[in-house]
Design a protein around this motif. Structure first.
Motif, short mmCIF file in Angstrom:
data_model
loop_
_atom_site.label_atom_id
_atom_site.label_comp_id
_atom_site.label_asym_id
_atom_site.label_seq_id
_atom_site.Cartn_x
_atom_site.Cartn_y
_atom_site.Cartn_z
N UNK A 1 0.84 -1.19 0.00
CA UNK A 1 0.00 0.00 0.00
C UNK A 1 0.87 1.24 0.00
N UNK A 2 0.46 2.25 -0.73
CA UNK A 2 1.04 3.59 -0.59
C UNK A 2 0.08 4.39 0.28
N UNK A 3 0.53 4.71 1.47
CA UNK A 3 -0.27 5.47 2.42
C UNK A 3 0.36 6.84 2.59
N UNK A 4 -0.45 7.88 2.66
CA UNK A 4 0.13 9.20 2.78
C UNK A 4 -0.78 10.19 3.46
N UNK A 5 -0.17 11.28 3.90
CA UNK A 5 -0.89 12.38 4.53
C UNK A 5 -0.31 13.68 4.00
N UNK A 6 -1.18 14.67 3.80
CA UNK A 6 -0.69 15.97 3.36
C UNK A 6 -1.66 17.04 3.85
N UNK A 7 -1.14 18.23 4.01
CA UNK A 7 -1.96 19.38 4.32
C UNK A 7 -1.89 20.35 3.16
N UNK A 8 -3.03 20.88 2.77
CA UNK A 8 -3.06 21.83 1.65
C UNK A 8 -2.81 23.26 2.10
N UNK A 9 -2.46 23.42 3.37
CA UNK A 9 -2.12 24.73 3.91
C UNK A 9 -0.66 24.72 4.31
N UNK A 10 0.04 25.77 3.92
CA UNK A 10 1.45 25.86 4.26
C UNK A 10 1.56 26.17 5.75
N UNK B 1 -0.27 12.40 12.42
CA UNK B 1 -1.51 12.16 11.70
C UNK B 1 -1.44 10.88 10.86
N UNK B 2 -0.24 10.51 10.46
CA UNK B 2 -0.08 9.23 9.78
C UNK B 2 -0.38 8.08 10.74
N UNK B 3 0.13 8.16 11.96
CA UNK B 3 -0.15 7.12 12.95
C UNK B 3 -1.65 7.05 13.25
N UNK B 4 -2.28 8.20 13.33
CA UNK B 4 -3.73 8.22 13.55
C UNK B 4 -4.46 7.57 12.37
#
Length: 380
Positions: free
Chosen positions: A208-217, A225-228
């Motif tokens: 699996x490719x799992x990821x997290x990102x925020x669209x705000x700088x 948040x990845x662990x969550x």
């Protein structure tokens, strides 16, 4: 000294497709790549259908999985949407094999590649450019910077940073078989799993490719948040994991995209989608447009620059502006977003899916249409 009509910095989708189209038209083209291909590239690897159909050849042999259905969840919200299509909404690729495949297609058309070579300087003249590289000097008439978020071409070309760069964290993960089977049926997005952003689950071949990102700088602990997100996906055991942090340009440059015979494409120009942060499809398209503008106006530098801007206005920039507005509502105005979702959620999901399938374009008057339905937006 080596001489070429067009030199391209970077062998990703944008650079490879710029080389493909220019070489096919008979131009002498070289791709300059800092690494040895194939090389790992940090990327979710989700290619939306409109990007796939912009390619002039089949990529079936490097597609790991195809998904005809996607799921979108919203954190702490009852809203949940799915979309299904007869063609693959998202095709999963690994960038090492995908990028190598595209480069090979360019080489078949007569393009050249110089690997393990970095750009170290740039000298401009009235008739062309002189590239200072770690492998020696190269002369060219035009230069295309397709070298990603950290573009050296832009720096040497005199661009000041004006893109919006957001942080993302991706993990290539192997999980127990039961978890993999459970999570590999559909592509999944979880909006608000990260403040002002989302998390994703992209199934590949065997992992699996799992990821997290925020669209705000912003400063943010993406690992937390990845662990969550792992807990949300009910993943309790990880067999193997490889982490990659990176930046995604989700706001295009605010000045120009070409000057002094230098053209920027893909992430170097800031063409990733502001709503999804997906960048491959516009990388492919902008590489083609840069190549087309140069080839069709090769003897006239100003005409080439004007043609590129016109093509970008028609094919990319107007959609990015609409997507920027939707992203603002989606991530920065959750109360308004949830109100819109309760009324138009599934319809909106279907429209956006059609857009990413290449079946529709973002309507130019999208902002005004939404404002009519949501009076509070007149103050935003």
């Amino acid at each position: 000294m080596k001489e070429f009509d067009i030199a391209i910095i970077g062998s990703g989708p944008s650079g490879a497709m710029a080389a493909y189209h220019a070489a096919k038209k008979g131009k002498k083209v070289v791709i300059i790549e800092k690494e040895k291909l194939p090389r790992y590239k940090t990327c979710g690897g989700g290619l939306v259908y409109r990007g796939r159909i912009n390619l002039p050849f089949s990529i079936e042999e490097v597609v790991e999985k195809e998904f005809y259905e996607l799921e979108v969840f919203f954190e702490k919200s009852p809203h949940f949407f799915t979309a299904k299509r007869n063609e693959p909404i998202i095709s999963m690729v690994m960038r090492d094999s995908f990028d190598q495949f595209l480069v090979n297609k360019a080489l078949e058309q007569g393009a050249h590649i110089i690997e393990q070579t970095t750009m170290e300087g740039l000298v401009k003249s009235e008739n062309g450019l002189l590239l200072k590289t770690s492998g020696g000097d190269i002369k060219c008439k035009y230069l295309i910077g397709a070298d990603g978020a950290l573009s050296q071409t832009a720096k040497f070309g005199g661009w000041k940073e004006s893109r919006k760069l957001i942080p993302a964290l991706e993990f290539e993960v192997k999980v127990p078989e039961n978890d993999f089977i459970r999570l590999s049926k559909n592509v999944r997005f979880d909006v608000d799993a990260v403040p002002n952003g989302y998390a994703w689950c992209f199934p590949k071949n065997g992992h699996l490719s799992l990821g997290v990102c925020t669209l705000k700088k912003q400063r943010i602990d993406l690992k937390k948040y990845y662990k969550d997100y792992l807990k949300k996906l009910e993943i309790n055991e990880i067999l193997e994991s490889e982490a990659h942090g990176f930046q995604i340009p989700v706001g295009q440059r605010k000045d120009v995209f070409s000057k002094d015979r230098i053209f920027l494409s893909g992430d170097a120009a800031g063409f990733a989608d502001p709503l999804t942060a997906e960048g491959i499809s516009n990388a492919i398209l902008s590489g083609e447009l840069a190549s087309k503008a140069i080839v069709n106006n090769f003897e006239n530098e100003k005409a080439a620059a004007n043609a590129y801007r016109q093509l970008l206005d028609q094919r990319i920039l107007s959609e990015l502006n609409s997507s920027t507005f939707i992203a603002f509502i989606c991530y920065a105005q959750p109360a308004i977003r949830n109100m819109l979702l309760s009324k138009y959620g599934q319809r909106g999901c279907e429209i956006l899916t059609d857009i990413f399938m290449g079946k529709k374009a973002f309507p130019d008057d999208l902002k005004n249409k939404i404002k009519k339905r949501v009076p509070l937006l007149k103050f935003i």
